[in-house]
Write an enzyme that holds these catalytic residues in place. Structure first.
Site, PDB file in Angstrom:
ATOM      1  N   HIS A  75       3.985  18.080 -16.841  1.00 38.91           N
ATOM      2  CA  HIS A  75       4.593  16.905 -17.676  1.00 38.91           C
ATOM      3  C   HIS A  75       5.982  16.607 -17.456  1.00 38.91           C
ATOM      4  CE1 HIS A  75       0.793  17.302 -20.248  1.00 38.91           C
ATOM      5  NE2 HIS A  75       1.105  18.605 -20.236  1.00 38.91           N
TER       6      HIS A  75
ATOM      7  N   SER B  12      23.078   2.178   1.742  1.00 44.77           N
ATOM      8  CA  SER B  12      22.787   0.815   1.005  1.00 44.77           C
ATOM      9  C   SER B  12      23.721  -0.329   1.590  1.00 44.77           C
ATOM     10  CB  SER B  12      23.451   1.173  -0.590  1.00 44.77           C
ATOM     11  OG  SER B  12      23.697  -0.164  -1.204  1.00 44.77           O
TER      12      SER B  12
ATOM     13  N   LYS C 271     -12.730  -4.531  10.664  1.00 41.95           N
ATOM     14  CA  LYS C 271     -11.845  -4.020  11.429  1.00 41.95           C
ATOM     15  C   LYS C 271     -10.389  -4.146  11.254  1.00 41.95           C
ATOM     16  CE  LYS C 271     -13.413  -6.839  14.772  1.00 41.95           C
ATOM     17  NZ  LYS C 271     -13.660  -7.470  16.295  1.00 41.95           N
TER      18      LYS C 271
END
Length: 430
Positions: free
Chosen positions: A157, A279, A326
């Site tokens: 978790h 960045s 395809k």
């Protein structure tokens, strides 16, 4: 565009309609044309075996097909808007070079079985690439599992749960990629069936030697029923995409781990500089863009699978809807194999940060060890569970190495089972 193979006298072709019909076929067929050439050569030799072509005619066709293949590789020939698809390009080239002999190549076949066999050969090759990449990744994970045994937190978790180790982390992904290797092999074996000679889906009035073309093209078996050859279009592609998706799901979870572990909040892992970007505005940033795009790649495979499934809502026989299979296939394998091809060096180059791993342990992570220790002494587990919630430290205290040494269940840190995994790894490419 060259004259259409199917054009009828007196019928004018509307260029807008033809553009819609052709779609992206010429671009997509650049993926398949080499396989179509290979299958065309096998078909020519097969026609010679039943007297439709003379030996000299078949030899001339195969010679020109080989020359076309080389011209494609060198760039001297380009599949472009002059042609409707790769099939018409191949036939046009043979007619240009061989005249009426070239016009005989389509005897006993249809564009339906042409694209089936070309796609099948292409898929076998792509699944072979998938298998090799998964095997390589598994091997790297096994090597690092043997070499590294740093304690690290185990999470459930996204919360700290129990003590784990880098060796267990590597072993988990090693076994995942071993299974993915097997899955790719199984998919390749399943689709290894030759549809050439099934024509438009109902056979032809010729004693085609389909066992010959099966052996010539390296297929494991002949797809006997012409009707099933058409029914399998899309179905076999789905099986291949599913095998690809299995590997990309594992890549997605691995990429998620690295996305978290490279944050300043975790700081467990450092990536090689070439695997990060900067960045455009923040000079301080190094972003794990590659890892994030690896994580995102499964979306392309899921989209391709959905598109294939939706296209297969059809009755038996050929339908032009199948042309769109395809694009989904090429896009999925192009992006999926592209992501996986970058993974081996990332796995080799990533580095753990032991000092940050050591800071991530707290006393609560030993509570399960304490509960098991009390249970071993004879206390019912539910009682042990309650006591461990209050006093979480086992007899050896908050020592991650001792916790790992006590983890003796098969697959746990003290019994990783790497020899078992290495044996599996060594045989899956056999």
């Amino acid at each position: 565009m060259s004259e259409l193979l199917w054009q009828k006298p007196g019928v004018e072709v509307d260029p807008r309609i033809q553009a819609f019909l052709a779609g992206d076929d010429v671009l997509l067929d650049r993926e398949f044309i080499q396989d179509d050439i290979t299958a065309s050569a096998a078909h020519a030799r097969g026609l010679a075996r039943i007297g439709i072509l003379t030996g000299d005619e078949a030899e001339a066709m195969c010679r020109e097909l080989a020359a076309l293949s080389e011209d494609l590789k060198s760039g001297a020939f380009v599949l472009d808007e002059r042609f409707e698809d790769c099939h018409s390009a191949i036939e046009s080239r043979l007619v240009e070079r061989l005249g009426d002999v070239g016009r005989k190549i389509h005897t006993g076949r249809s564009r339906n079985d042409q694209i089936l066999v070309a796609t099948r050969l292409w898929l076998k090759r792509k699944l072979g690439e998938l298998r090799a990449l998964c095997h390589e990744c598994a091997g790297i994970c096994l090597q690092r599992a043997e070499a590294e045994a740093l304690p690290m937190p185990g999470y459930t978790h996204l919360q700290r749960a129990v003590v784990s180790s880098t060796a267990m982390w590597w072993a988990g992904f090693a076994e995942a990629f071993i299974d993915d290797t097997v899955r790719a092999s199984q998919a390749r074996d399943w689709i290894d069936a030759n549809p050439l000679g099934s024509a438009a889906g109902y056979g032809v009035n010729l004693p085609l030697d389909r066992e010959f073309s099966t052996q010539e093209l390296g297929f494991g078996r002949m797809q006997v029923s012409p009707i099933y050859a058409q029914l399998s279009r899309g179905k076999f592609e789905l099986a291949a995409v599913d095998a690809l998706g299995a590997a990309l799901l594992d890549l997605r979870r691995l990429a998620w781990d690295l996305s978290l572990f490279t944050t300043a909040e975790f700081g467990f892992v450092g990536l090689p500089p070439q695997y990060t970007t900067g960045s455009s505005i923040m000079p301080n940033k190094r972003n794990p863009d590659l890892v994030e795009l690896m994580r995102a790649t499964y979306a392309s495979i899921a989209a391709a699978r959905t598109e294939l499934e939706q296209l297969l809502s059809l009755p038996s026989g050929y339908h032009r809807d199948l042309q769109f299979t395809k694009g989904a296939l090429v896009h999925a394998f192009g992006r999926g194999l592209g992501a996986l091809a970058l993974l081996p060096n990332l796995l080799r180059g990533m580095q753990w940060k032991p000092e940050r791993l050591a800071l991530a342990f707290d006393d609560g992570m030993y509570a399960t060890d304490k509960a098991v220790e009390l249970a071993v002494s004879g206390l019912p587990f539910r009682e042990a569970y309650k006591l461990a919630a209050v006093e979480p430290l086992p007899s050896y205290g908050a020592v991650p190495e001792a916790s790992l040494a006590a983890r003796v269940s098969p697959g746990g840190h003290a019994a990783l089972g790497l020899e078992i995994l290495k044996r599996r790894w060594s045989v899956v490419m056999g």
